[in-house]
Structures are given as structure tokens and as C-alpha cells.
Write an enzyme that holds these catalytic residues in place. Structure first.
Site, PDB file in Angstrom:
ATOM      1  N   GLY A 299      57.205  16.085  44.895  1.00 26.23           N
ATOM      2  CA  GLY A 299      56.386  16.649  46.329  1.00 26.23           C
ATOM      3  C   GLY A 299      56.611  15.701  47.477  1.00 26.23           C
ATOM      4  O   GLY A 299      57.738  14.821  47.141  1.00 26.23           O
TER       5      GLY A 299
ATOM      6  N   ASP B  82      57.229   6.817  33.050  1.00 23.81           N
ATOM      7  CA  ASP B  82      58.170   6.862  33.783  1.00 23.81           C
ATOM      8  C   ASP B  82      58.397   5.501  34.450  1.00 23.81           C
ATOM      9  O   ASP B  82      58.331   5.334  35.909  1.00 23.81           O
ATOM     10  CB  ASP B  82      57.910   7.820  34.836  1.00 23.81           C
ATOM     11  CG  ASP B  82      59.255   8.178  35.654  1.00 23.81           C
ATOM     12  OD1 ASP B  82      60.351   7.809  35.373  1.00 23.81           O
ATOM     13  OD2 ASP B  82      59.121   8.723  37.035  1.00 23.81           O
TER      14      ASP B  82
END
Length: 160
Positions: A16, A122
Site C-alpha cells: 500500500g 518480515d
């Protein structure tokens, strides 16, 4: 989102767009608007995850979540703005003591996440932000990839 004045686009990532904004108190914040509309079926699961993450984000090495909501069908997450950015730009230019400070701060944040059965999934330089509050600290960001450990799943490592 209501109550924020968008100033400029900071970044566009794989999930995003991140915007710099002012909140209603005049503080600079980062607002991440996810590209993919939030499926109705998984909405409660996503909000449960962010509620758990928000409840522990007062740890000094975890980027706080100030607010999250659904806006025009998209998940929107508000965090403090870290103008120094990620450590990605310092790759290859850090001295050994600073590298150990990063390791210490990230390990501390991960320990807190793991104590709540949250896996980040991550950890990388672009997801570790530098905060300069008169003193330097490193914070783990991008909680979007976090997941909860399954019930009965054992942690791989524990403190001695």
C-alpha cells in the site's frame, strides 16, 4: 480518514501507500493505506490481530499503532512518523557498536512479540526504523505480516 490532514506521500510499497499527515493534535503521523480491499470474511481476524499488536506496541522497540480502521473498504493503520526512516539507507556504513545496538533493540522487540505468541515474519532493514528522540533507538515496523502462533505450537528458543 477523518481527523487527519494528509501532507504528502512518503512511500509506495508492496502492500500500500504510506502518507505523512498531521493528527488532530498537530503531531506528525504515518498513515498506511493498504491497496487490497479488506475481505469481509477476514475482517474480524485482521482487527483481532491489530488489537493484540496495538496492546503491546507500547514496547520501546515496537512501532506503536495509534489507530487502525477500515476506510472505503481498505485497512488503514496510523503510526508515529519516524523522520529518520529505516536503517536500509545505512547498509554498509554502520560501525560495529551501532550494529550491536540494532541487534539488541530488535531482539528486545522480537522477545516482546514472541512472549505474546506473535511472529513478525518480515524482519529486514527496511522494516527497522530509526527513532531519534534525543537518544537513538531502533523499532520494528510493518506489523502487516505478523501472525499468531497456533495453539500448542512451541517456541523454538527460550531464554536460559
Amino acid at each position: 480518514m477523518i481527523g487527519y490532514k494528509y501532507l504528502r506521500k512518503l512511500n509506495y510499497g508492496g502492500q500500500g501507500t504510506i502518507w505523512l499527515a498531521w493528527d488532530r493534535f498537530g503531531r506528525e503521523v504515518a498513515i498506511k493505506v493498504f491497496d487490497t480491499p479488506l475481505p469481509k470474511a477476514s475482517e474480524q481476524e485482521v482487527f483481532d490481530k491489530y488489537n493484540i499488536y496495538k496492546s503491546i506496541s507500547s514496547h520501546p522497540n515496537i512501532l506503536s499503532i495509534l489507530e487502525f480502521s477500515r476506510s472505503n473498504g481498505h485497512l488503514t493503520v496510523v503510526t508515529p512518523y519516524c523522520p529518520c526512516g529505516s536503517i536500509e539507507k545505512f547498509r554498509g556504513r554502520l560501525n560495529e557498536p551501532e550494529i550491536w545496538r540494532i541487534i539488541r533493540d530488535v531482539a528486545s522487540g522480537l522477545k516482546e512479540l514472541h512472549s505474546h505468541r506473535i511472529l513478525h515474519l518480515d524482519i529486514k532493514p527496511s522494516n527497522i526504523l530509526l527513532e531519534d528522540l534525543g537518544y537513538v533507538r531502533y523499532v520494528i515496523s510493518d506489523s502487516g505480516t505478523c501472525c499468531m502462533m497456533a495453539e500448542g505450537q512451541q517456541q523454538v528458543a527460550q531464554d536460559p
